[in-house]
Design a protein around this motif. Structure first.
Motif, mmCIF file in Angstrom:
data_model
loop_
_atom_site.group_PDB
_atom_site.id
_atom_site.type_symbol
_atom_site.label_atom_id
_atom_site.label_comp_id
_atom_site.label_asym_id
_atom_site.label_seq_id
_atom_site.Cartn_x
_atom_site.Cartn_y
_atom_site.Cartn_z
ATOM 1 N N SER A 77 0.808 -1.219 0.000
ATOM 2 C CA SER A 77 0.000 0.000 0.000
ATOM 3 C C SER A 77 0.839 1.265 0.000
ATOM 4 C CB SER A 77 -0.936 0.014 1.223
ATOM 5 O OG SER A 77 -1.800 -1.112 1.199
ATOM 6 N N GLY A 78 2.160 1.098 0.076
ATOM 7 C CA GLY A 78 3.044 2.251 0.052
ATOM 8 C C GLY A 78 3.412 2.790 1.412
ATOM 9 N N THR A 79 3.051 2.074 2.485
ATOM 10 C CA THR A 79 3.432 2.496 3.824
ATOM 11 C C THR A 79 4.871 2.076 4.104
ATOM 12 O OG1 THR A 79 1.164 2.264 4.638
ATOM 13 C CG2 THR A 79 2.920 2.275 6.299
ATOM 14 N N SER A 80 5.677 3.005 4.593
ATOM 15 C CA SER A 80 7.086 2.712 4.856
ATOM 16 C C SER A 80 7.230 1.678 5.966
ATOM 17 C CB SER A 80 7.823 3.999 5.249
ATOM 18 O OG SER A 80 9.168 3.728 5.556
ATOM 19 N N ILE A 83 21.212 -10.853 -0.372
ATOM 20 C CA ILE A 83 20.978 -10.591 1.057
ATOM 21 C C ILE A 83 19.490 -10.732 1.344
ATOM 22 C CG2 ILE A 83 20.636 -8.088 0.799
ATOM 23 C CD1 ILE A 83 22.229 -7.772 3.455
ATOM 24 N N LYS A 84 19.162 -11.129 2.568
ATOM 25 C CA LYS A 84 17.771 -11.128 3.027
ATOM 26 C C LYS A 84 17.628 -10.070 4.093
ATOM 27 C CE LYS A 84 13.958 -13.980 4.677
ATOM 28 N NZ LYS A 84 13.513 -15.323 5.160
ATOM 29 N N LEU A 85 16.651 -9.206 3.915
ATOM 30 C CA LEU A 85 16.359 -8.150 4.869
ATOM 31 C C LEU A 85 14.957 -8.413 5.432
ATOM 32 C CD1 LEU A 85 17.604 -5.064 2.821
ATOM 33 C CD2 LEU A 85 18.808 -6.230 4.683
ATOM 34 N N ASN A 86 14.865 -8.502 6.745
ATOM 35 C CA ASN A 86 13.587 -8.816 7.388
ATOM 36 C C ASN A 86 12.950 -7.562 7.969
ATOM 37 O OD1 ASN A 86 13.857 -11.683 6.963
ATOM 38 N ND2 ASN A 86 15.387 -11.688 8.599
ATOM 39 N N VAL A 87 11.654 -7.434 7.782
ATOM 40 C CA VAL A 87 10.888 -6.295 8.293
ATOM 41 C C VAL A 87 9.637 -6.812 8.979
ATOM 42 C CG1 VAL A 87 11.743 -4.775 6.466
ATOM 43 C CG2 VAL A 87 9.599 -6.019 6.128
#
Length: 242
Positions: free
Chosen positions: A171-174, A236-240
């Motif tokens: 949805s474009g939320t950071s 690389i894997k970046l987790n959020v």
């Protein structure tokens, strides 16, 4: 809490601050350059645990209109060793399972350490305000993966080799602003590239970099394979938390 960095005070309006920042005047560890073209023998090992990516500053050169650069090839004619960047996004709220549909922006400097969309000031003397190289946006696939074609980044005073990343939900939320570091030392891509024409004299190592110096687990350090003839591949894997 967002970690402190030497770039924290470099707001977009502070264009008179030179890039050779006194706040980062730490002695860099020597990185022995390769004396000939070769292949990476030490690709580094990315962290594979379910750790959320650290939040970092966007720095003074974020993309001004990222939605305008939906593209996989971000080279835009810049010269340098080819690099394919494969970035996987995981969701820490689902045991770091792949996050499909996430929006991923990246940007980095060119072989000489300059950024597009900025310049003509004491901070970056070369004026690249009218061009948009080495910036792009992609949406993650079912495996949480985005792939960019670029060049191996150069470096500039006070910073190690790095890539900026901004991750949004569908949805474009950071969700996260972070940065990616590169393995260093003999046999790595950093040593093979040898800072392009600048060499590595005065280079700031990861452990002396004010962004990456506290990354003792290596969460932000990518795996980089390849060679100067065929190009390099970064993964690389970046987790959020999504």
């Amino acid at each position: 809490m967002e970690r402190k960095s030497f770039l924290k005070s470099l707001l977009l309006g502070a264009v008179t601050v030179p890039v050779a920042l006194s706040a980062c005047e730490k002695e860099a560890d020597a990185i022995t350059p390769s004396t000939e073209e070769g292949t990476v023998t030490d690709p580094g090992t990315s962290s594979d645990n379910c750790t959320i990516a650290p939040t970092e500053t966007q720095g003074p050169f974020p993309t001004k209109s990222p939605a305008s650069y939906v593209r996989s090839d971000i080279t835009d004619g810049r010269s340098g060793y080819k690099m394919t960047a494969k970035i996987t996004i995981g969701n820490t709220n689902k045991n770091c399972a792949a996050l499909a549909g996430a929006i991923v922006d990246i940007w980095h400097c060119d072989a000489e350490g300059s950024y597009s969309e900025y310049g003509g000031s004491g901070m970056q003397s070369v004026n690249y305000q009218s061009v948009h190289f080495l910036r792009g946006r992609q949406v993650t696939d079912a495996n949480g993966l985005v792939t960019f074609t670029s060049i191996f980044p150069g470096w500039y005073n006070g910073r190690t080799t790095h890539i900026h990343v901004h991750i949004y939900n569908a949805s474009g939320t950071s969700l996260k602003v972070t940065q990616i570091a590169f393995p260093e030392g003999s046999g790595t891509a950093v040593a093979l590239v040898n800072g392009y024409s600048k060499g590595l004299s005065g280079y700031t190592s990861n452990k002396n970099d004010n962004i990456f110096s506290d990354d003792t687990a290596g969460v932000q350090i990518a795996t980089v394979t390849g060679n100067t003839t065929d190009g390099f591949e970064l993964s690389i894997k970046l987790n959020v938390a999504a």
